[in-house]
Design a protein around this motif. Structure first.
Motif, short mmCIF file in Angstrom:
data_model
loop_
_atom_site.label_atom_id
_atom_site.label_comp_id
_atom_site.label_asym_id
_atom_site.label_seq_id
_atom_site.Cartn_x
_atom_site.Cartn_y
_atom_site.Cartn_z
N ARG A 19 -53.57 -2.52 34.30
CA ARG A 19 -52.80 -3.73 34.55
C ARG A 19 -51.48 -3.73 33.80
NH1 ARG A 19 -54.93 -10.05 34.28
NH2 ARG A 19 -52.92 -11.01 34.82
N VAL A 46 -51.24 -8.94 38.65
CA VAL A 46 -51.85 -10.14 39.23
C VAL A 46 -50.75 -11.18 39.42
CG1 VAL A 46 -53.53 -11.99 38.93
CG2 VAL A 46 -54.07 -9.66 38.16
N ASP A 47 -50.61 -11.66 40.63
CA ASP A 47 -49.61 -12.69 40.93
C ASP A 47 -50.24 -14.05 40.63
OD1 ASP A 47 -47.70 -14.40 41.89
OD2 ASP A 47 -47.50 -13.43 43.85
N PRO A 48 -49.73 -14.78 39.63
CA PRO A 48 -50.35 -16.05 39.28
C PRO A 48 -50.11 -17.17 40.28
CG PRO A 48 -48.37 -15.72 37.99
CD PRO A 48 -48.58 -14.45 38.77
N GLU A 49 -49.12 -17.00 41.15
CA GLU A 49 -48.77 -18.08 42.07
C GLU A 49 -49.60 -17.99 43.36
OE1 GLU A 49 -44.69 -18.65 42.92
OE2 GLU A 49 -44.03 -18.29 40.86
N ARG A 70 -49.12 -27.34 41.43
CA ARG A 70 -49.01 -25.91 41.74
C ARG A 70 -47.82 -25.28 41.04
NH1 ARG A 70 -51.94 -24.13 46.27
NH2 ARG A 70 -53.39 -25.74 46.99
N PRO A 84 -54.21 -18.35 44.61
CA PRO A 84 -53.46 -17.64 43.59
C PRO A 84 -54.22 -16.39 43.15
CG PRO A 84 -54.60 -19.49 42.61
CD PRO A 84 -54.88 -19.55 44.09
N GLY A 85 -53.54 -15.53 42.38
CA GLY A 85 -54.22 -14.39 41.79
C GLY A 85 -54.32 -13.15 42.66
#
Length: 353
Positions: A19, A46-49, A70, A84-85
């Motif tokens: 990661r 990992v895309d948090p949005e 959000r 998300p994620g």
């Protein structure tokens, strides 16, 4: 390191990956060319949005009320109500997937992912991810978080580089490409940092150091902030540099490429994170001096073979990433900053963009 496997049947879907932070240019669209992969081989982020469909327009009832929960604090055209994620990997690191033909939507030269997942597990057929490789987009595969699970492997994870080691390597990204165009990664990084710098300014004019920092930030700051005495001073700060001037109100610091954390200086200055590869070039790469020399060519002298790349035009931060970032900063609710947001959102190609 880990691999990602199908949550339905357990089939392995990726090579071993470690990661890192999601690159700041992940959401950039640029030009009319096929761009390379967003992620380095052997890495994932990992895309948090929230991302992907379903999308709801801001004008729909109730969307504005749900936006702040959000992390969106200013109007956007449409808001994703996807999960998300998302796990972001390089296309070359995927294994055991097949395309879903009916979802292979694209705009021009490839897939843009507008319809949602277009990759399925080759073993069980479950939709597991979205491949994006159309022109203007950095090529990625975005694995659906609830459709995959993470499995630990015996392969050692990539070692986290310390701040001092990062500074000593000094592997920055050059600002200008051989074609004479500004590097799109610089335009993305400065667009994101510019939003944070405006929020830190409090609406006051900001002075930045000369040279390349001024070339990339000053024009935008002068255009977006009111004229008058420069009441706030910005400086570079980070590992390998002397302590910044105590009078500095804002410091540009590196964002760690693996952890995503911003370097924390001592003092009370506001910190503005900048992508590490761009920050390193600003901090440690200086222009060669065009002076004559006799005998052998010493280091630091301007050479004409090959010619050093110089930009063909003024620097323009990425307006889309600027607006995207500003909309997600709580400070945008302040009237003066909201006016800037509305101005750039309504005229994304006006000066200085």
């Amino acid at each position: 390191m880990v691999v990602f496997a199908c949550a339905g049947c357990g089939a392995v879907l990726t090579a071993p990956v470690s990661r890192i932070a999601l690159p700041v240019h992940a959401r950039q669209s640029y030009g009319h060319v096929l761009l390379p992969a967003l992620m380095e081989p052997g890495t994932y982020a990992v895309d948090p949005e929230p991302s992907g469909p379903p999308w709801r327009r801001w004008s729909e009832a109730g969307v504005a009320d749900e936006a702040e929960a959000r992390g969106v604090f200013a109007p956007v055209f449409a808001l994703s109500f996807g999960a998300p994620g998302a796990i972001v990997v390089a296309p070359g690191d995927t294994r055991g997937t097949v395309m879903i033909p009916e979802w292979c939507d694209g705009g021009c030269m490839g897939l843009d992912g507008r319809g949602g997942p277009n990759l399925a597990c080759a073993q069980c057929g479950q939709a597991v991810g979205t491949r994006i490789d159309d022109c203007s987009y950095w090529q990625t595969v975005r694995l659906v978080p609830h459709a995959v699970r993470r499995l630990t492997t015996d392969a050692p994870a990539h070692r986290t580089i310390g701040w001092q080691e990062l500074a000593e390597e000094r592997q920055g990204t050059p600002p200008v490409e051989q074609s004479g165009g500004w590097n799109p990664r610089w335009q993305a990084a400065v667009g994101v940092a510019l939003a944070h710098m405006l929020a830190a300014s409090g609406g006051a004019p900001v002075a930045v150091p000369g040279g390349l920092v001024a070339d990339t930030f000053s024009r935008a700051l002068d255009a977006l902030l009111p004229p008058g005495p420069r009441s706030k001073q910005a400086a570079l700060a980070g590992p390998g540099l002397p302590a910044p001037d105590p009078a500095a109100d804002i410091v540009l610091v590196p964002r760690h490429p693996q952890t995503g954390e911003a370097w924390q200086p001592s003092g009370t200055a506001e910190t503005v994170p900048l992508a590490a590869d761009v920050w390193i070039h600003l901090a440690f790469h200086h222009e060669w001096l065009p002076v004559p020399a006799t005998g052998g060519m010493p280091d630091g002298v301007l050479r004409d073979d090959p010619l050093p790349p110089y930009p063909l035009g003024l620097f323009r931060p990425d307006s889309e990433l600027f607006v995207h970032t500003l909309a997600r900063l709580p400070a945008v609710r302040q009237p003066w900053l909201r006016r800037i947001y509305d101005q750039v959102k309504g005229h994304p190609y006006a000066r200085p963009f």
